[in-house]
Write a protein that holds these residues in place. Structure first.
Motif, PDB file in Angstrom:
ATOM      1  N   VAL A  46       0.830  -1.203   0.000  1.00 14.99           N
ATOM      2  CA  VAL A  46       0.000   0.000   0.000  1.00 14.99           C
ATOM      3  C   VAL A  46       0.869   1.260   0.000  1.00 14.99           C
ATOM      4  O   VAL A  46       0.613   2.217  -0.754  1.00 14.99           O
ATOM      5  CB  VAL A  46      -0.955  -0.004   1.210  1.00 14.99           C
ATOM      6  CG1 VAL A  46      -1.658   1.341   1.355  1.00 14.99           C
ATOM      7  CG2 VAL A  46      -1.978  -1.132   1.082  1.00 14.99           C
ATOM      8  N   VAL A  47       1.902   1.271   0.827  1.00 18.16           N
ATOM      9  CA  VAL A  47       2.780   2.445   0.919  1.00 18.16           C
ATOM     10  C   VAL A  47       3.494   2.697  -0.407  1.00 18.16           C
ATOM     11  O   VAL A  47       3.569   3.844  -0.886  1.00 18.16           O
ATOM     12  CB  VAL A  47       3.806   2.265   2.056  1.00 18.16           C
ATOM     13  CG1 VAL A  47       4.886   3.350   1.990  1.00 18.16           C
ATOM     14  CG2 VAL A  47       3.100   2.307   3.407  1.00 18.16           C
ATOM     15  N   LEU A  48       3.996   1.649  -1.034  1.00 15.99           N
ATOM     16  CA  LEU A  48       4.688   1.816  -2.315  1.00 15.99           C
ATOM     17  C   LEU A  48       3.725   2.306  -3.396  1.00 15.99           C
ATOM     18  O   LEU A  48       4.080   3.172  -4.207  1.00 15.99           O
ATOM     19  CB  LEU A  48       5.333   0.501  -2.743  1.00 15.99           C
ATOM     20  CG  LEU A  48       6.559   0.054  -1.945  1.00 15.99           C
ATOM     21  CD1 LEU A  48       7.035  -1.317  -2.417  1.00 15.99           C
ATOM     22  CD2 LEU A  48       7.684   1.066  -2.066  1.00 15.99           C
ATOM     23  N   ALA A  49       2.511   1.753  -3.419  1.00 18.44           N
ATOM     24  CA  ALA A  49       1.531   2.188  -4.421  1.00 18.44           C
ATOM     25  C   ALA A  49       1.171   3.650  -4.224  1.00 18.44           C
ATOM     26  O   ALA A  49       1.045   4.410  -5.195  1.00 18.44           O
ATOM     27  CB  ALA A  49       0.284   1.312  -4.328  1.00 18.44           C
ATOM     28  N   ALA A  50       1.011   4.077  -2.967  1.00 14.75           N
ATOM     29  CA  ALA A  50       0.672   5.478  -2.696  1.00 14.75           C
ATOM     30  C   ALA A  50       1.847   6.402  -3.007  1.00 14.75           C
ATOM     31  O   ALA A  50       1.657   7.520  -3.501  1.00 14.75           O
ATOM     32  CB  ALA A  50       0.258   5.636  -1.237  1.00 14.75           C
TER      33      ALA A  50
END
Length: 249
Positions: A46-50
């Motif tokens: 999630v953090v990488l996608a955001a």
């Protein structure tokens, strides 16, 4: 306060005659360890996608590789800090018998997986793809990155996923003194659900069965890692050809 240990003299649930006997577990981690490692995978994704938003080629590869590798490293760290290390807790050790068992069961699984995948594509339509294939759809990777993704799908991801599902999860359920059959069934189901691909869940169940059987027959993780790698070889080749633009999506 120390965690009470179950006496080794207590009767253990019966196992199928062809399955390895369950280990007597002395580690100090349980289901919470599996949930924590799985949470690391989800949170990192999630953090990488955001952070990347509309990712380029290098960031796409990072998003595919990093969450899985981090989760695998967390699993190993947990066994070192709260257990006896992956060699004892997971049975992650080199034995030719485990390798040959993994190759044999993985080979049979590759056949069943290929047939099941063909049926799934037929029923779901020609546009049906896995998450990895959909992420790389229309993306052309430099040869070095394409080979890295190929090696990750074929060799690295199976190790990391086995550390989670047939390592942490399997060991946690054995520590709770579940029967080997129940451990096999639940780990297979959670493996399929944990990929977060609802349309492919039943296909992932079929994929997971021989991998879990390799773990169950030998009682060690090496065999299931090898079976998983055998199963992932053809999909990895397909992703390699797709990412190089040598095969249509």
């Amino acid at each position: 306060m120390s965690t009470p240990q179950t006496s080794e003299t207590e009767p253990r649930p019966p196992s199928p005659s062809w399955a390895a006997p369950p280990q007597v577990r002395t580690h100090r981690w349980g289901l919470g360890a599996f949930l924590f490692a799985e949470g690391v995978f989800v949170l990192t994704s999630v953090v990488l996608a955001a952070f990347f938003g509309s990712p380029g080629t290098a960031s796409i590869v990072l998003m595919l590789v990093l969450p899985t590798v981090l989760a695998g490293l967390v699993a190993v760290t947990i066994t070192v800090v709260r257990g006896n290390g992956p060699r004892l807790d997971f049975g992650l050790q080199w034995r030719w018998s485990d390798v040959t068992t993994g190759l044999a069961i993985g080979g049979v699984g590759l056949v069943t997986t290929t047939v099941a995948t063909a049926l799934w594509v037929h029923w779901a339509g020609p546009g049906a793809t896995s998450t990895v294939s959909s992420v790389l759809d229309g993306v052309r990777l430099p040869p070095v990155l394409a080979v890295l993704v190929f090696l990750h799908i074929w060799l690295i991801a199976p190790v990391c996923e086995e550390l989670l599902y047939r390592g942490l999860l399997w060991g946690a359920m054995e520590r709770m003194r579940w029967s080997q059959l129940n451990v096999f069934l639940l780990s297979t189901a959670l493996f399929a659900i944990g990929h977060l691909e609802p349309s492919r869940t039943w296909l992932l169940l079929i994929i997971a069965v021989p991998i879990g059987l390799a773990r169950m027959v030998t009682g060690r993780l090496t065999a299931s890692v090898v079976a998983h790698q055998v199963n992932n070889f053809l999909p990895a080749v397909g992703v390699l050809l797709l990412s190089l633009g040598w095969m249509p999506a």
